[in-house]
Design a protein around this motif. Structure first.
Motif, mmCIF file in Angstrom:
data_model
loop_
_atom_site.group_PDB
_atom_site.id
_atom_site.type_symbol
_atom_site.label_atom_id
_atom_site.label_comp_id
_atom_site.label_asym_id
_atom_site.label_seq_id
_atom_site.Cartn_x
_atom_site.Cartn_y
_atom_site.Cartn_z
ATOM 1 N N GLN A 171 -6.056 4.075 0.417
ATOM 2 C CA GLN A 171 -5.050 4.398 1.736
ATOM 3 C C GLN A 171 -3.871 5.365 1.124
ATOM 4 N N HIS A 172 -4.172 6.149 0.242
ATOM 5 C CA HIS A 172 -2.761 6.879 -0.235
ATOM 6 C C HIS A 172 -2.113 7.388 0.559
ATOM 7 N N GLU A 173 -2.493 8.189 1.650
ATOM 8 C CA GLU A 173 -1.820 8.826 2.883
ATOM 9 C C GLU A 173 -0.911 7.904 3.772
ATOM 10 N N ARG A 174 -1.558 6.810 4.027
ATOM 11 C CA ARG A 174 -0.901 5.586 4.497
ATOM 12 C C ARG A 174 0.225 5.171 3.592
ATOM 13 N N PHE A 175 0.211 4.961 2.430
ATOM 14 C CA PHE A 175 1.185 4.485 1.514
ATOM 15 C C PHE A 175 2.005 5.336 1.481
ATOM 16 N N LEU A 231 -2.557 -7.563 -7.207
ATOM 17 C CA LEU A 231 -2.712 -6.375 -8.002
ATOM 18 C C LEU A 231 -3.813 -5.427 -7.234
ATOM 19 N N GLN A 232 -4.854 -6.163 -6.831
ATOM 20 C CA GLN A 232 -5.835 -5.282 -6.177
ATOM 21 C C GLN A 232 -5.506 -4.810 -4.712
ATOM 22 N N GLU A 233 -4.827 -5.363 -3.950
ATOM 23 C CA GLU A 233 -4.356 -4.947 -2.950
ATOM 24 C C GLU A 233 -3.445 -3.798 -3.030
ATOM 25 N N LEU A 234 -2.726 -3.794 -3.880
ATOM 26 C CA LEU A 234 -1.666 -2.582 -4.441
ATOM 27 C C LEU A 234 -2.527 -1.572 -5.012
ATOM 28 N N CYS A 235 -3.377 -1.398 -5.789
ATOM 29 C CA CYS A 235 -4.302 -0.499 -6.181
ATOM 30 C C CYS A 235 -4.993 0.102 -5.094
ATOM 31 N N SER A 236 -5.480 -0.623 -4.326
ATOM 32 C CA SER A 236 -6.194 -0.148 -3.106
ATOM 33 C C SER A 236 -5.348 0.578 -2.100
ATOM 34 N N ASN A 237 -4.152 0.298 -1.979
ATOM 35 C CA ASN A 237 -3.214 1.069 -0.929
ATOM 36 C C ASN A 237 -2.861 2.451 -1.842
#
Length: 71
Positions: A64-68, A54-60
């Protein structure tokens, strides 16, 4: 149904997940994917992007919202 698996996915995870998919009678093959980690070849709009936790998902999504959004 045939599942395409991204060649850039972690090798240990690929082997584990590939075994699980094939136990269900679904064929798999490795190939570079432009989007996600796994894709149903009969429906290329269905793609799965596996996250470690979940931490990786939240970070993305937050850092890193534009990349996401792009991916």
């Amino acid at each position: 149904m045939i599942i395409q698996i991204d060649t850039r996915e972690h090798k240990f995870e690929v082997a584990r997940i590939q075994r699980q998919i094939e136990r269900e009678g679904v064929e798999t093959f490795l190939s570079k994917l432009d989007v996600g980690d796994y894709m149903d070849t009969s429906n290329p709009t269905l793609s799965i992007d596996r996250k470690k936790n979940l931490q990786e998902l939240c970070s993305n999504v937050t850092q890193q919202h534009e990349r996401f959004k792009r991916e």
